[in-house]
Design a protein around this motif. Structure first.
Motif, PDB file in Angstrom:
ATOM      1  N   LYS A   1      44.592  49.287  25.821  1.00 56.78           N
ATOM      2  CA  LYS A   1      44.797  50.223  24.715  1.00 56.78           C
ATOM      3  C   LYS A   1      43.787  51.365  24.726  1.00 56.78           C
ATOM      4  CE  LYS A   1      45.520  50.377  19.706  1.00 56.78           C
ATOM      5  NZ  LYS A   1      45.541  49.588  18.446  1.00 56.78           N
ATOM      6  N   ASP A   2      42.518  51.048  25.043  1.00 56.39           N
ATOM      7  CA  ASP A   2      41.463  52.059  25.098  1.00 56.39           C
ATOM      8  C   ASP A   2      40.608  51.792  26.325  1.00 56.39           C
ATOM      9  OD1 ASP A   2      39.444  53.881  24.771  1.00 56.39           O
ATOM     10  OD2 ASP A   2      38.785  53.143  22.808  1.00 56.39           O
ATOM     11  N   LEU A   3      40.745  52.641  27.336  1.00 54.17           N
ATOM     12  CA  LEU A   3      40.018  52.424  28.585  1.00 54.17           C
ATOM     13  C   LEU A   3      38.513  52.602  28.435  1.00 54.17           C
ATOM     14  CD1 LEU A   3      42.343  54.076  31.273  1.00 54.17           C
ATOM     15  CD2 LEU A   3      41.726  51.663  31.075  1.00 54.17           C
ATOM     16  N   ARG A   4      38.068  53.153  27.312  1.00 52.26           N
ATOM     17  CA  ARG A   4      36.626  53.298  27.092  1.00 52.26           C
ATOM     18  C   ARG A   4      36.002  52.012  26.543  1.00 52.26           C
ATOM     19  NH1 ARG A   4      37.566  58.692  23.725  1.00 52.26           N
ATOM     20  NH2 ARG A   4      39.196  57.270  23.022  1.00 52.26           N
TER      21      ARG A   4
ATOM     22  N   GLY B   1      34.280  46.140  27.143  1.00 51.41           N
ATOM     23  CA  GLY B   1      34.448  44.704  26.945  1.00 51.41           C
ATOM     24  C   GLY B   1      35.831  44.233  27.373  1.00 51.41           C
ATOM     25  N   VAL B   2      36.856  44.987  26.999  1.00 49.96           N
ATOM     26  CA  VAL B   2      38.235  44.641  27.372  1.00 49.96           C
ATOM     27  C   VAL B   2      38.416  44.774  28.881  1.00 49.96           C
ATOM     28  CG1 VAL B   2      40.653  45.293  27.123  1.00 49.96           C
ATOM     29  CG2 VAL B   2      39.150  45.280  25.121  1.00 49.96           C
ATOM     30  N   ILE B   3      37.847  45.825  29.474  1.00 50.75           N
ATOM     31  CA  ILE B   3      37.960  46.003  30.928  1.00 50.75           C
ATOM     32  C   ILE B   3      37.323  44.829  31.658  1.00 50.75           C
ATOM     33  CG2 ILE B   3      37.136  47.395  32.883  1.00 50.75           C
ATOM     34  CD1 ILE B   3      37.579  49.868  31.165  1.00 50.75           C
ATOM     35  N   TYR B   4      36.130  44.417  31.211  1.00 53.11           N
ATOM     36  CA  TYR B   4      35.457  43.295  31.858  1.00 53.11           C
ATOM     37  C   TYR B   4      36.252  41.997  31.724  1.00 53.11           C
ATOM     38  CZ  TYR B   4      31.100  45.353  33.500  1.00 53.11           C
ATOM     39  OH  TYR B   4      30.174  46.067  34.201  1.00 53.11           O
ATOM     40  N   GLU B   5      36.917  41.812  30.601  1.00 55.79           N
ATOM     41  CA  GLU B   5      37.730  40.603  30.416  1.00 55.79           C
ATOM     42  C   GLU B   5      38.871  40.589  31.437  1.00 55.79           C
ATOM     43  OE1 GLU B   5      38.966  37.038  29.391  1.00 55.79           O
ATOM     44  OE2 GLU B   5      37.125  37.978  28.629  1.00 55.79           O
TER      45      GLU B   5
ATOM     46  N   THR C   1      46.275  47.290  45.233  1.00 58.24           N
ATOM     47  CA  THR C   1      45.908  48.283  44.215  1.00 58.24           C
ATOM     48  C   THR C   1      46.212  47.774  42.816  1.00 58.24           C
ATOM     49  OG1 THR C   1      48.051  49.400  44.407  1.00 58.24           O
ATOM     50  CG2 THR C   1      46.267  50.211  45.801  1.00 58.24           C
ATOM     51  N   ILE C   2      45.239  47.956  41.928  1.00 62.81           N
ATOM     52  CA  ILE C   2      45.372  47.553  40.526  1.00 62.81           C
ATOM     53  C   ILE C   2      45.098  48.778  39.659  1.00 62.81           C
ATOM     54  CG2 ILE C   2      44.544  46.026  38.704  1.00 62.81           C
ATOM     55  CD1 ILE C   2      43.577  44.112  40.918  1.00 62.81           C
ATOM     56  N   LEU C   3      46.025  49.086  38.777  1.00 60.14           N
ATOM     57  CA  LEU C   3      45.869  50.235  37.886  1.00 60.14           C
ATOM     58  C   LEU C   3      45.686  49.768  36.452  1.00 60.14           C
ATOM     59  CD1 LEU C   3      46.020  53.317  37.266  1.00 60.14           C
ATOM     60  CD2 LEU C   3      48.495  53.004  36.982  1.00 60.14           C
ATOM     61  N   PHE C   4      44.587  50.191  35.820  1.00 65.23           N
ATOM     62  CA  PHE C   4      44.409  50.041  34.388  1.00 65.23           C
ATOM     63  C   PHE C   4      44.883  51.343  33.744  1.00 65.23           C
ATOM     64  CE2 PHE C   4      40.680  46.767  34.119  1.00 65.23           C
ATOM     65  CZ  PHE C   4      41.377  45.918  34.974  1.00 65.23           C
ATOM     66  N   THR C   5      45.808  51.265  32.826  1.00 64.74           N
ATOM     67  CA  THR C   5      46.318  52.467  32.168  1.00 64.74           C
ATOM     68  C   THR C   5      46.377  52.272  30.669  1.00 64.74           C
ATOM     69  OG1 THR C   5      48.172  54.024  32.003  1.00 64.74           O
ATOM     70  CG2 THR C   5      48.722  51.723  32.487  1.00 64.74           C
ATOM     71  N   GLN C   6      46.130  53.357  29.920  1.00 66.80           N
ATOM     72  CA  GLN C   6      46.297  53.297  28.474  1.00 66.80           C
ATOM     73  C   GLN C   6      47.562  54.024  28.038  1.00 66.80           C
ATOM     74  OE1 GLN C   6      42.578  54.930  27.028  1.00 66.80           O
ATOM     75  NE2 GLN C   6      43.247  57.047  27.288  1.00 66.80           N
ATOM     76  N   GLN C   7      48.444  54.312  28.992  1.00 66.84           N
ATOM     77  CA  GLN C   7      49.719  54.970  28.707  1.00 66.84           C
ATOM     78  C   GLN C   7      50.860  53.960  28.865  1.00 66.84           C
ATOM     79  OE1 GLN C   7      49.769  58.358  31.352  1.00 66.84           O
ATOM     80  NE2 GLN C   7      48.558  59.596  29.937  1.00 66.84           N
TER      81      GLN C   7
ATOM     82  N   VAL D   1      40.395  60.585  37.204  1.00 67.58           N
ATOM     83  CA  VAL D   1      40.977  61.198  36.010  1.00 67.58           C
ATOM     84  C   VAL D   1      39.894  61.380  34.936  1.00 67.58           C
ATOM     85  CG1 VAL D   1      42.686  60.918  34.162  1.00 67.58           C
ATOM     86  CG2 VAL D   1      43.225  60.152  36.486  1.00 67.58           C
ATOM     87  N   ASP D   2      39.831  62.599  34.362  1.00 71.05           N
ATOM     88  CA  ASP D   2      38.977  62.811  33.190  1.00 71.05           C
ATOM     89  C   ASP D   2      39.518  61.976  32.040  1.00 71.05           C
ATOM     90  OD1 ASP D   2      37.479  64.755  34.546  1.00 71.05           O
ATOM     91  OD2 ASP D   2      38.824  66.358  33.907  1.00 71.05           O
ATOM     92  N   PRO D   3      38.697  61.335  31.224  1.00 70.36           N
ATOM     93  CA  PRO D   3      37.231  61.328  31.227  1.00 70.36           C
ATOM     94  C   PRO D   3      36.658  60.000  31.702  1.00 70.36           C
ATOM     95  CG  PRO D   3      38.018  60.756  29.064  1.00 70.36           C
ATOM     96  CD  PRO D   3      39.231  60.795  29.966  1.00 70.36           C
TER      97      PRO D   3
END
Length: 409
Positions: free
Chosen positions: A57-60, A63-67, A31-37, A86-88
Protein backbone atom coordinates in the motif's frame (compact mmCIF):
# COMPACT_ATOMS: atom_id res chain seq x y z
CA UNK A 1 17.24 -25.15 -5.76
CA UNK A 2 17.64 -21.58 -4.52
CA UNK A 3 16.64 -18.90 -7.04
CA UNK A 4 18.72 -15.74 -7.22
CA UNK A 5 16.40 -12.72 -7.21
CA UNK A 6 16.42 -9.01 -7.87
CA UNK A 7 13.72 -7.02 -6.09
CA UNK A 8 12.45 -3.82 -7.73
CA UNK A 9 10.61 -1.08 -5.88
CA UNK A 10 8.03 0.09 -8.45
CA UNK A 11 8.25 0.36 -12.22
CA UNK A 12 6.64 2.27 -15.03
CA UNK A 13 4.88 0.37 -17.77
CA UNK A 14 7.62 1.29 -20.25
CA UNK A 15 10.94 3.08 -20.32
CA UNK A 16 14.15 2.63 -18.36
CA UNK A 17 12.56 1.17 -15.21
CA UNK A 18 10.83 -1.54 -17.26
CA UNK A 19 13.98 -2.07 -19.34
CA UNK A 20 15.80 -2.83 -16.09
CA UNK A 21 13.39 -5.64 -15.21
CA UNK A 22 13.78 -7.12 -18.69
CA UNK A 23 17.57 -6.85 -18.35
CA UNK A 24 17.44 -8.73 -15.04
CA UNK A 25 15.53 -11.57 -16.74
CA UNK A 26 18.14 -11.70 -19.52
CA UNK A 27 20.84 -11.89 -16.85
CA UNK A 28 19.13 -14.99 -15.45
CA UNK A 29 17.53 -13.53 -12.32
CA UNK A 30 14.09 -14.16 -10.86
CA UNK A 31 12.39 -10.76 -10.78
CA UNK A 32 10.17 -9.54 -7.94
CA UNK A 33 8.26 -6.26 -8.19
CA UNK A 34 6.90 -4.39 -5.19
CA UNK A 35 4.24 -1.96 -6.41
CA UNK A 36 1.80 0.40 -4.74
CA UNK A 37 -0.34 0.62 -7.89
CA UNK A 38 -3.19 -1.88 -7.70
CA UNK A 39 -3.88 -1.46 -11.43
CA UNK A 40 -0.63 -3.31 -12.17
CA UNK A 41 -2.06 -6.40 -10.49
CA UNK A 42 -5.25 -6.01 -12.54
CA UNK A 43 -3.04 -5.80 -15.67
CA UNK A 44 -0.81 -8.67 -14.51
CA UNK A 45 -0.65 -10.31 -17.96
CA UNK A 46 1.04 -7.18 -19.33
CA UNK A 47 4.09 -7.80 -17.12
CA UNK A 48 5.38 -11.24 -18.17
CA UNK A 49 8.95 -10.21 -17.30
CA UNK A 50 7.89 -9.78 -13.65
CA UNK A 51 8.01 -13.25 -12.12
CA UNK A 52 6.41 -12.24 -8.84
CA UNK A 53 4.36 -9.11 -8.15
CA UNK A 54 3.61 -7.94 -4.61
CA UNK A 55 1.22 -5.13 -3.72
CA UNK A 56 2.39 -2.78 -0.95
CA UNK A 57 0.00 0.00 0.00
CA UNK A 58 2.85 2.41 0.85
CA UNK A 59 6.32 1.60 -0.45
CA UNK A 60 7.82 4.07 2.03
CA UNK A 61 6.76 1.76 4.88
CA UNK A 62 10.03 -0.09 5.51
CA UNK A 63 8.44 -2.36 8.10
CA UNK A 64 6.00 -3.80 5.55
CA UNK A 65 8.77 -4.18 2.96
CA UNK A 66 10.95 -6.07 5.43
CA UNK A 67 8.05 -8.39 6.31
CA UNK A 68 7.64 -9.28 2.61
CA UNK A 69 11.41 -9.78 2.27
CA UNK A 70 11.36 -12.24 5.18
CA UNK A 71 8.60 -14.20 3.46
CA UNK A 72 10.58 -14.24 0.20
CA UNK A 73 13.67 -15.56 1.99
CA UNK A 74 11.61 -18.51 3.27
CA UNK A 75 10.64 -19.44 -0.30
CA UNK A 76 14.08 -20.71 -1.38
CA UNK A 77 14.80 -17.35 -3.01
CA UNK A 78 18.04 -15.48 -2.44
CA UNK A 79 17.83 -11.69 -2.82
CA UNK A 80 20.97 -10.55 -4.65
CA UNK A 81 19.94 -6.92 -5.13
CA UNK A 82 17.13 -4.54 -4.21
CA UNK A 83 16.86 -1.52 -6.50
CA UNK A 84 14.58 1.19 -7.80
CA UNK A 85 14.64 3.21 -11.02
CA UNK A 86 11.59 5.28 -10.02
CA UNK A 87 11.25 8.53 -8.05
CA UNK A 88 11.02 8.72 -5.05
CA UNK A 89 12.19 5.22 -4.13
CA UNK A 90 15.82 5.23 -5.33
CA UNK A 91 17.36 6.30 -2.02
CA UNK A 92 15.01 4.03 -0.04
CA UNK A 93 15.98 0.99 -2.13
CA UNK A 94 19.69 1.76 -1.69
CA UNK A 95 19.20 2.20 2.06
CA UNK A 96 17.43 -1.15 2.43
CA UNK A 97 20.00 -2.86 0.20
CA UNK A 98 22.80 -1.54 2.43
CA UNK A 99 20.96 -2.79 5.53
CA UNK A 100 20.61 -6.20 3.87
CA UNK A 101 24.36 -6.28 3.27
CA UNK A 102 24.27 -6.16 -0.53
CA UNK A 103 26.06 -3.58 -2.72
CA UNK A 104 26.89 -0.45 -0.76
CA UNK A 105 25.84 2.59 -2.79
CA UNK A 106 26.39 6.19 -1.67
CA UNK A 107 23.07 6.36 0.19
CA UNK A 108 23.49 9.91 1.55
CA UNK A 109 24.29 11.30 -1.92
CA UNK A 110 21.24 9.61 -3.41
CA UNK A 111 19.13 11.14 -0.62
CA UNK A 112 20.46 14.62 -1.41
CA UNK A 113 19.67 14.25 -5.11
CA UNK A 114 16.06 13.20 -4.52
CA UNK A 115 15.19 16.73 -3.40
CA UNK A 116 16.14 19.81 -5.39
CA UNK A 117 16.62 21.99 -2.31
CA UNK A 118 18.97 19.48 -0.70
CA UNK A 119 21.25 19.15 -3.71
CA UNK A 120 21.25 22.91 -4.35
CA UNK A 121 22.25 23.61 -0.74
CA UNK A 122 24.98 20.95 -0.92
CA UNK A 123 26.38 22.48 -4.11
CA UNK A 124 26.10 26.10 -2.93
CA UNK A 125 29.13 28.03 -4.12
CA UNK A 126 30.12 25.44 -6.75
CA UNK A 127 31.15 27.13 -10.02
CA UNK A 128 28.58 25.08 -11.98
CA UNK A 129 25.70 25.88 -9.63
CA UNK A 130 23.34 28.72 -10.64
CA UNK A 131 22.28 31.16 -7.91
CA UNK A 132 19.27 29.95 -5.92
CA UNK A 133 17.09 30.74 -2.93
CA UNK A 134 14.64 28.70 -0.86
CA UNK A 135 11.33 30.54 -0.47
CA UNK A 136 9.04 29.77 2.50
CA UNK A 137 5.49 29.51 1.20
CA UNK A 138 4.06 30.81 4.48
CA UNK A 139 5.15 34.32 3.39
CA UNK A 140 2.98 36.27 0.96
CA UNK A 141 3.98 36.36 -2.70
CA UNK A 142 4.61 40.11 -2.80
CA UNK A 143 7.12 39.90 0.05
CA UNK A 144 8.86 36.90 -1.54
CA UNK A 145 9.16 38.71 -4.86
CA UNK A 146 10.68 41.89 -3.46
CA UNK A 147 13.00 39.98 -1.10
CA UNK A 148 14.38 37.38 -3.48
CA UNK A 149 13.86 38.35 -7.13
CA UNK A 150 16.69 40.60 -8.27
CA UNK A 151 16.35 40.11 -12.02
CA UNK A 152 14.00 38.46 -14.49
CA UNK A 153 13.43 35.93 -15.87
CA UNK A 154 13.86 33.36 -13.08
CA UNK A 155 12.95 29.71 -12.60
CA UNK A 156 10.44 28.77 -9.89
CA UNK A 157 9.94 25.11 -9.01
CA UNK A 158 8.75 22.63 -6.44
CA UNK A 159 11.67 20.96 -4.59
CA UNK A 160 10.20 17.54 -5.38
CA UNK A 161 9.09 18.13 -8.96
CA UNK A 162 10.00 15.73 -11.75
CA UNK A 163 9.28 15.59 -15.44
CA UNK A 164 9.07 19.41 -15.68
CA UNK A 165 5.63 19.28 -14.03
CA UNK A 166 6.27 22.05 -11.51
CA UNK A 167 9.09 23.97 -13.20
CA UNK A 168 8.05 27.46 -14.32
CA UNK A 169 9.80 30.22 -16.25
CA UNK A 170 8.81 33.50 -14.60
CA UNK A 171 8.99 36.62 -16.78
CA UNK A 172 7.25 39.19 -14.58
CA UNK A 173 5.81 39.86 -11.13
CA UNK A 174 2.26 38.85 -12.06
CA UNK A 175 3.47 35.43 -13.24
CA UNK A 176 5.42 35.04 -9.98
CA UNK A 177 2.40 35.87 -7.81
CA UNK A 178 0.15 33.54 -9.81
CA UNK A 179 2.68 30.71 -9.48
CA UNK A 180 3.07 31.21 -5.72
CA UNK A 181 -0.71 31.15 -5.29
CA UNK A 182 -0.93 27.92 -7.26
CA UNK A 183 1.91 26.24 -5.36
CA UNK A 184 0.31 27.17 -2.00
CA UNK A 185 -2.65 24.97 -2.93
CA UNK A 186 -0.44 21.89 -3.23
CA UNK A 187 -0.72 19.68 -0.16
CA UNK A 188 2.46 19.16 1.82
CA UNK A 189 4.47 21.84 0.03
CA UNK A 190 6.13 24.28 2.48
CA UNK A 191 8.79 25.90 0.30
CA UNK A 192 9.73 26.73 -3.28
CA UNK A 193 13.06 26.81 -5.05
CA UNK A 194 13.96 29.99 -6.93
CA UNK A 195 16.80 29.64 -9.43
CA UNK A 196 18.75 31.90 -11.74
CA UNK A 197 17.66 31.40 -15.37
CA UNK A 198 20.59 30.10 -17.42
CA UNK A 199 20.80 30.55 -21.19
CA UNK A 200 22.45 28.00 -23.48
CA UNK A 201 21.94 24.63 -25.18
CA UNK A 202 20.99 21.83 -22.79
CA UNK A 203 22.48 18.35 -22.50
CA UNK A 204 21.55 15.20 -20.64
CA UNK A 205 24.51 13.50 -18.95
CA UNK A 206 24.21 9.88 -17.81
CA UNK A 207 26.74 9.05 -15.10
CA UNK A 208 27.90 5.86 -13.41
CA UNK A 209 30.34 6.20 -10.51
CA UNK A 210 32.16 2.98 -9.68
CA UNK A 211 34.29 3.09 -6.53
CA UNK A 212 35.03 6.77 -7.13
CA UNK A 213 35.67 6.52 -10.89
CA UNK A 214 33.25 8.74 -12.80
CA UNK A 215 32.04 7.35 -16.14
CA UNK A 216 30.11 9.67 -18.46
CA UNK A 217 28.12 6.87 -20.06
CA UNK A 218 26.20 9.22 -22.36
CA UNK A 219 26.16 12.87 -23.36
CA UNK A 220 22.90 13.67 -25.17
CA UNK A 221 21.75 16.93 -26.72
CA UNK A 222 18.18 17.90 -25.80
CA UNK A 223 15.61 19.70 -27.92
CA UNK A 224 13.36 21.75 -25.64
CA UNK A 225 9.90 23.09 -26.41
CA UNK A 226 9.20 26.10 -24.19
CA UNK A 227 5.42 26.34 -24.12
CA UNK A 228 3.61 26.13 -20.78
CA UNK A 229 6.57 24.13 -19.42
CA UNK A 230 10.06 23.02 -20.43
CA UNK A 231 9.16 19.90 -22.44
CA UNK A 232 11.96 17.92 -24.06
CA UNK A 233 10.81 16.72 -27.48
CA UNK A 234 14.09 15.47 -28.91
CA UNK A 235 17.28 13.69 -27.80
CA UNK A 236 20.40 13.34 -29.97
CA UNK A 237 23.09 10.84 -28.98
CA UNK A 238 26.00 11.49 -29.06
CA UNK A 239 25.81 15.24 -28.61
CA UNK A 240 27.81 17.13 -31.25
CA UNK A 241 30.41 18.67 -28.92
CA UNK A 242 34.12 19.34 -29.43
CA UNK A 243 36.60 17.27 -27.41
CA UNK A 244 37.55 20.34 -25.37
CA UNK A 245 33.95 20.76 -24.17
CA UNK A 246 33.67 17.06 -23.31
CA UNK A 247 36.90 17.21 -21.33
CA UNK A 248 35.66 20.26 -19.45
CA UNK A 249 32.34 18.50 -18.81
CA UNK A 250 34.14 15.44 -17.41
CA UNK A 251 36.05 17.66 -14.98
CA UNK A 252 32.91 19.53 -13.91
CA UNK A 253 30.89 16.34 -13.35
CA UNK A 254 33.70 14.77 -11.33
CA UNK A 255 33.71 17.88 -9.13
CA UNK A 256 29.91 17.85 -8.72
CA UNK A 257 29.61 14.17 -7.76
CA UNK A 258 32.55 14.55 -5.36
CA UNK A 259 30.87 17.48 -3.60
CA UNK A 260 27.62 15.48 -3.40
CA UNK A 261 29.52 12.52 -1.95
CA UNK A 262 28.60 10.10 -4.75
CA UNK A 263 31.41 7.53 -4.84
CA UNK A 264 29.34 4.49 -5.89
CA UNK A 265 26.05 4.83 -7.73
CA UNK A 266 24.33 6.37 -10.74
CA UNK A 267 22.73 9.67 -11.58
CA UNK A 268 21.76 11.82 -14.52
CA UNK A 269 22.29 15.53 -14.85
CA UNK A 270 20.91 18.20 -17.12
CA UNK A 271 23.62 20.72 -17.94
CA UNK A 272 23.63 23.92 -19.96
CA UNK A 273 26.68 25.06 -21.90
CA UNK A 274 26.98 28.81 -21.32
CA UNK A 275 29.44 31.60 -21.99
CA UNK A 276 30.49 31.15 -18.34
CA UNK A 277 31.05 27.39 -18.63
CA UNK A 278 28.89 24.39 -17.79
CA UNK A 279 25.93 25.02 -15.44
CA UNK A 280 23.91 22.39 -13.57
CA UNK A 281 20.15 22.59 -14.19
CA UNK A 282 19.00 19.33 -12.58
CA UNK A 283 20.44 16.15 -11.10
CA UNK A 284 18.58 12.95 -10.17
CA UNK A 285 19.82 9.73 -8.52
CA UNK A 286 18.99 7.32 -11.35
CA UNK A 287 19.14 6.84 -15.11
CA UNK A 288 16.69 8.99 -17.05
CA UNK A 289 13.36 7.37 -17.75
CA UNK A 290 11.31 7.02 -20.91
CA UNK A 291 13.29 6.21 -24.09
CA UNK A 292 16.76 7.15 -22.86
CA UNK A 293 18.07 3.65 -22.11
CA UNK A 294 16.90 2.45 -25.53
CA UNK A 295 18.42 5.53 -27.21
CA UNK A 296 21.82 4.87 -25.63
CA UNK A 297 21.62 1.22 -26.62
CA UNK A 298 20.88 2.03 -30.26
CA UNK A 299 23.81 4.47 -30.40
CA UNK A 300 26.42 2.47 -28.48
CA UNK A 301 25.21 -1.07 -27.81
CA UNK A 302 25.37 -0.35 -24.07
CA UNK A 303 22.40 -1.20 -21.87
CA UNK A 304 22.79 1.37 -19.12
CA UNK A 305 20.15 -0.28 -16.95
CA UNK A 306 22.09 -3.56 -17.16
CA UNK A 307 25.29 -1.78 -16.10
CA UNK A 308 23.35 -0.19 -13.23
CA UNK A 309 22.16 -3.61 -12.11
CA UNK A 310 25.74 -4.89 -12.27
CA UNK A 311 26.82 -2.00 -10.05
CA UNK A 312 24.10 -2.94 -7.53
CA UNK A 313 25.14 -6.60 -7.69
CA UNK A 314 28.78 -5.79 -7.03
CA UNK A 315 29.86 -6.85 -10.54
CA UNK A 316 32.39 -4.82 -12.55
CA UNK A 317 30.72 -2.55 -15.09
CA UNK A 318 31.64 -1.99 -18.75
CA UNK A 319 30.70 1.28 -20.46
CA UNK A 320 32.81 0.62 -23.57
CA UNK A 321 30.74 1.31 -26.72
CA UNK A 322 30.08 -1.76 -28.86
CA UNK A 323 29.15 0.35 -31.88
CA UNK A 324 29.14 4.03 -32.80
CA UNK A 325 25.98 5.31 -34.42
CA UNK A 326 23.96 8.49 -34.07
CA UNK A 327 20.56 7.96 -32.49
CA UNK A 328 17.66 10.39 -32.23
CA UNK A 329 14.45 10.11 -30.22
CA UNK A 330 11.55 12.33 -31.30
CA UNK A 331 8.56 12.77 -28.97
CA UNK A 332 5.01 13.61 -29.97
CA UNK A 333 2.79 15.98 -27.99
CA UNK A 334 -0.73 17.32 -28.54
CA UNK A 335 -1.75 20.90 -29.31
CA UNK A 336 -5.25 20.54 -27.86
CA UNK A 337 -7.24 18.54 -25.36
CA UNK A 338 -9.40 15.63 -26.49
CA UNK A 339 -10.51 12.05 -26.01
CA UNK A 340 -8.47 9.53 -27.99
CA UNK A 341 -10.53 7.65 -30.59
CA UNK A 342 -7.67 5.91 -32.38
CA UNK A 343 -4.04 6.20 -33.48
CA UNK A 344 -3.07 5.58 -37.09
CA UNK A 345 0.25 5.41 -38.94
CA UNK A 346 2.23 3.41 -36.39
CA UNK A 347 2.98 0.56 -38.78
CA UNK A 348 3.87 2.96 -41.59
CA UNK A 349 6.25 4.79 -39.25
CA UNK A 350 8.06 1.50 -38.57
CA UNK A 351 8.82 1.07 -42.28
CA UNK A 352 10.85 4.30 -42.49
CA UNK A 353 14.55 3.54 -42.98
CA UNK A 354 16.72 3.61 -39.82
CA UNK A 355 13.73 3.38 -37.44
CA UNK A 356 14.47 1.19 -34.42
CA UNK A 357 11.42 1.71 -32.23
CA UNK A 358 7.96 3.26 -32.38
CA UNK A 359 6.07 3.55 -29.12
CA UNK A 360 2.58 4.91 -28.48
CA UNK A 361 1.58 5.22 -24.83
CA UNK A 362 -2.14 6.07 -24.38
CA UNK A 363 -5.03 3.65 -24.78
CA UNK A 364 -8.22 4.38 -26.66
CA UNK A 365 -10.53 6.52 -24.54
CA UNK A 366 -7.70 8.32 -22.77
CA UNK A 367 -7.97 12.09 -22.31
CA UNK A 368 -4.99 13.79 -23.95
CA UNK A 369 -3.94 17.41 -23.54
CA UNK A 370 -1.28 19.94 -24.43
CA UNK A 371 1.90 19.31 -22.42
CA UNK A 372 2.43 20.70 -18.93
CA UNK A 373 4.79 17.84 -17.95
CA UNK A 374 6.91 15.17 -19.60
CA UNK A 375 4.06 12.75 -18.89
CA UNK A 376 2.12 14.50 -21.65
CA UNK A 377 4.46 13.19 -24.32
CA UNK A 378 2.26 10.52 -25.90
CA UNK A 379 4.55 8.73 -28.35
CA UNK A 380 8.14 8.54 -29.49
CA UNK A 381 10.17 7.30 -32.42
CA UNK A 382 13.84 6.27 -32.23
CA UNK A 383 16.10 6.19 -35.29
CA UNK A 384 19.77 5.24 -35.54
CA UNK A 385 22.08 5.88 -38.48
CA UNK A 386 25.78 6.52 -39.22
CA UNK A 387 25.09 10.23 -39.69
CA UNK A 388 23.23 12.39 -37.12
CA UNK A 389 21.27 14.27 -39.79
CA UNK A 390 20.01 10.94 -41.16
CA UNK A 391 18.88 9.86 -37.70
CA UNK A 392 17.06 13.15 -37.02
CA UNK A 393 15.42 13.14 -40.47
CA UNK A 394 14.27 9.53 -40.15
CA UNK A 395 12.77 10.00 -36.68
CA UNK A 396 10.93 13.21 -37.54
CA UNK A 397 9.65 11.74 -40.81
CA UNK A 398 8.36 8.64 -39.06
CA UNK A 399 6.72 10.74 -36.34
CA UNK A 400 4.78 12.66 -38.98
CA UNK A 401 3.13 9.39 -40.05
CA UNK A 402 1.57 8.92 -36.60
CA UNK A 403 -1.83 10.57 -36.21
CA UNK A 404 -3.83 10.88 -33.00
CA UNK A 405 -7.57 11.11 -33.70
CA UNK A 406 -9.32 13.04 -30.91
CA UNK A 407 -12.87 14.03 -30.17
CA UNK A 408 -13.59 17.19 -28.18
CA UNK A 409 -14.22 16.96 -24.43
Amino acid sequence: MVMECIVFLETHKSGSSRDAIEAAVQMGFFTILFTQQMKKLHQREEYPDVHQMIFVKDLRDKGVIYEHLRIINKQEKQIKALVSFVDPFVHLAAEIAAELGSASLSVDALYKMEDKTRFRETLKGHPAAPEHAVLPLKEDGDTLFHTHVNQLPVILKSPVSNGSKDVLLIDDKDAFLTACSSFKKQAGLSSLLLEEYVEGPQYLIEIIVEHGKVHLAAVIEQVISKEARFIITGYLMPAPLPDSSLEELQTVMESIVEQLGLSHGTCHAEMRRTVHGWKLIEINPRISGSAVNQLIYEATGISLVKETLKLNLGYPIDCTPKNQLSAYAHFITMQRKGKLIKVTGKQKAKTVEHIKKVYVKPRRGSILSAPVSMGHRYAYVIAAAPDPEEAVSAATSAAREIKFHLEPV
